[in-house]
Design an enzyme around this catalytic site. Structure first.
Site, PDB file in Angstrom:
ATOM      1  N   GLY A   1       2.788  -1.125   4.279  1.00 55.58           N
ATOM      2  CA  GLY A   1       2.912   0.273   3.885  1.00 55.58           C
ATOM      3  C   GLY A   1       4.357   0.633   3.593  1.00 55.58           C
ATOM      4  O   GLY A   1       4.894   0.370   2.522  1.00 55.58           O
ATOM      5  N   GLY A   2       5.020   1.212   4.585  1.00 57.72           N
ATOM      6  CA  GLY A   2       6.371   1.748   4.397  1.00 57.72           C
ATOM      7  C   GLY A   2       7.346   0.792   3.740  1.00 57.72           C
ATOM      8  O   GLY A   2       8.120   1.200   2.858  1.00 57.72           O
TER       9      GLY A   2
ATOM     10  N   SER B   1       3.337  -2.142  10.377  1.00 53.27           N
ATOM     11  CA  SER B   1       4.777  -2.283  10.638  1.00 53.27           C
ATOM     12  C   SER B   1       5.342  -3.653  10.280  1.00 53.27           C
ATOM     13  O   SER B   1       6.245  -4.156  10.963  1.00 53.27           O
ATOM     14  CB  SER B   1       5.101  -1.919  12.093  1.00 53.27           C
TER      15      SER B   1
ATOM     16  N   GLU C   1      -6.699   5.124   7.730  1.00 55.36           N
ATOM     17  CA  GLU C   1      -6.431   6.525   7.364  1.00 55.36           C
ATOM     18  C   GLU C   1      -7.626   7.131   6.636  1.00 55.36           C
ATOM     19  O   GLU C   1      -7.886   8.331   6.743  1.00 55.36           O
ATOM     20  CB  GLU C   1      -5.131   6.604   6.543  1.00 55.36           C
TER      21      GLU C   1
ATOM     22  N   GLU D   1      -5.505  -4.429  10.755  1.00 53.17           N
ATOM     23  CA  GLU D   1      -4.435  -3.449  10.945  1.00 53.17           C
ATOM     24  C   GLU D   1      -4.699  -2.653  12.222  1.00 53.17           C
ATOM     25  O   GLU D   1      -5.473  -1.682  12.196  1.00 53.17           O
ATOM     26  CB  GLU D   1      -4.381  -2.483   9.766  1.00 53.17           C
TER      27      GLU D   1
ATOM     28  N   HIS E   1      -9.469   1.559   4.917  1.00 50.82           N
ATOM     29  CA  HIS E   1      -8.191   1.732   5.616  1.00 50.82           C
ATOM     30  C   HIS E   1      -8.388   2.740   6.749  1.00 50.82           C
ATOM     31  O   HIS E   1      -9.143   3.702   6.616  1.00 50.82           O
ATOM     32  CB  HIS E   1      -7.122   2.225   4.632  1.00 50.82           C
TER      33      HIS E   1
ATOM     34  N   ASN F   1       0.867  -1.177   0.000  1.00 44.54           N
ATOM     35  CA  ASN F   1       0.000   0.000   0.000  1.00 44.54           C
ATOM     36  C   ASN F   1       0.906   1.231   0.000  1.00 44.54           C
ATOM     37  O   ASN F   1       1.503   1.556   1.020  1.00 44.54           O
ATOM     38  CB  ASN F   1      -0.890  -0.032   1.251  1.00 44.54           C
ATOM     39  N   TRP F   2       0.978   1.862  -1.156  1.00 43.08           N
ATOM     40  CA  TRP F   2       1.912   2.992  -1.286  1.00 43.08           C
ATOM     41  C   TRP F   2       1.371   4.283  -0.688  1.00 43.08           C
ATOM     42  O   TRP F   2       2.086   5.286  -0.640  1.00 43.08           O
ATOM     43  CB  TRP F   2       2.292   3.192  -2.761  1.00 43.08           C
ATOM     44  N   LYS F   3       0.100   4.277  -0.268  1.00 44.14           N
ATOM     45  CA  LYS F   3      -0.496   5.489   0.319  1.00 44.14           C
ATOM     46  C   LYS F   3      -0.251   6.687  -0.614  1.00 44.14           C
ATOM     47  O   LYS F   3      -0.249   6.520  -1.825  1.00 44.14           O
ATOM     48  CB  LYS F   3       0.052   5.720   1.732  1.00 44.14           C
TER      49      LYS F   3
ATOM     50  N   GLY G   1       2.752   2.273  10.735  1.00 44.39           N
ATOM     51  CA  GLY G   1       3.804   3.266  10.574  1.00 44.39           C
ATOM     52  C   GLY G   1       4.563   3.594  11.842  1.00 44.39           C
ATOM     53  O   GLY G   1       5.293   4.580  11.892  1.00 44.39           O
TER      54      GLY G   1
END
Ligand code: PGA
Length: 253
Positions: free
Chosen positions: A231-232, A210, A96, A165, A94, A11-13, A171
Site C-alpha cells: 500500500g503506502g 507494512s 478495507e 494481509e 481487501h 495498491n494505491w487505494k 498501514g
C-alpha cells in the site's frame, strides 16, 4: 514449488490523480529494469485507463469489481468494464472492502468468479484482525476465508493469487514475525492444495501489510512468500523501487 517470478503489486487505494502519472511511468521503468520481477499497480478506477496508456511493461489492475456484468447498480464497475479500460487483474476482498462495505466471503468469491469470466487475473485478500490473532484464532480464520473466498470454477487457479494481509499490519508499520508469516503461508498453501489438488502449488501467495524497502528482503525470503501487496510504499516510485529491487534478489543497481 512454483518457479514463477515474484509478484509485486502496488495498491494505491483511494490515492492518485493524473498528477501521479509520472510515478506510474517511473514505476514502469523500474519494472523494465527488473524483468525477473512481475510488477503491477492497482490505481483507483479513474486512473486505470491513463495508467495503462502510460505503462509499457507493468500490469495495471483494479482494487475491486462488482460481481455481475452490468445492470442497475449505480456507482459500481463490472469486470468487463475494467477489462475494457485496460485492467488486466483485480484485487477482491481487501480488508478495507470487507470492513467499509461489509463484504462477505460469499460476495468476494462471486467477484472473483466474475472477474475470471471477464478474463482478469484475480488477487483474493484474506487476513485476521488483531483480536483474532490475540485469541489464537488467526490460522483458523484465514483458512476459513480461503475456503470460502477463492474461485472454484474450472480453471480457477490460472492467474490467481492469494494475498495474506493481517488487518492489524495494514498501514501500521507493524509486521508479524517471519515465523508467523511462514506458518500462515503454509496454512494457506495447505488449503489451496486441498481445494485445487496439485495445481494449488501454482497459486502465488503474497504477503501484505507494512511492506517497506527495508523489510522487503527478509519478508520476500520467507518460504512460500511469492510476492507482496504494497500500500503506502507503492505511492512513490522511489520507495516502490526499493521493494522491486529487493524482490529481484539484487543488492545493487
Ligand atoms: P500497507 O497496505 O502496505 O500500507 O500496509 C497494504 C494493503 O492494504 O494492501
Amino acid at each position: 514449488m512454483s518457479q514463477q517470478r515474484p509478484y509485486i503489486v502496488g495498491n494505491w487505494k483511494m490515492h492518485g490523480t493524473r498528477a501521479m502519472l509520472g510515478e506510474v511511468r517511473a514505476i514502469d521503468r523500474a519494472g523494465q529494469r527488473h524483468p525477473k520481477v512481475e510488477v503491477a499497480l492497482a490505481p483507483p478506477f479513474t486512473l486505470i485507463h491513463a495508467a495503462r496508456k502510460e505503462a509499457e511493461q507493468i500490469g495495471v489492475g483494479a482494487q475491486d469489481c462488482h460481481p455481475v456484468d452490468g445492470g442497475a447498480h449505480t456507482g459500481d464497475i463490472s469486470p468487463a468494464m475494467l477489462a475494457d479500460a485496460g485492467a488486466g487483474f483485480v484485487i477482491v476482498g481487501h480488508s478495507e472492502r470487507r470492513t467499509d462495505h461489509a463484504e462477505t466471503d460469499e460476495l468476494v468469491r462471486a467477484k472473483a468468479e466474475a472477474a475470471r469470466k471477464a478474463g482478469l487475473g484475480v488477487i483474493v485478500c484474506v487476513g485476521e484482525s488483531e483480536a483474532e490473532r490475540d485469541a489464537g484464532r488467526a490460522e483458523d480464520v484465514v483458512r476459513g476465508q480461503v475456503d470460502a473466498s477463492v474461485p472454484t470454477s474450472a480453471g480457477a487457479v490460472e492467474r490467481l493469487s492469494v494475498a495474506y494481509e493481517p488487518v492489524w499490519a495494514i498501514g501500521t508499520g507493524r509486521v508479524p514475525s517471519l515465523a508467523d508469516i511462514e506458518a500462515m503461508h503454509r496454512a494457506i498453501r495447505e488449503r489451496l492444495l486441498a481445494i485445487y489438488g496439485e495445481d494449488g502449488a501454482e497459486v502465488r501467495i503474497l504477503y501484505g501489510g507494512s511492506v517497506k524497502p527495508d523489510n522487503a528482503v527478509e519478508i520476500l525470503g520467507v518460504p512460500d512468500v511469492g510476492g507482496a501487496l504494497v500500500g503506502g510504499a507503492s505511492l512513490t516510485a522511489e520507495s516502490f523501487y526499493g521493494i522491486i529491487r529487493a524482490a529481484s534478489g539484487e543488492n545493487v543497481d
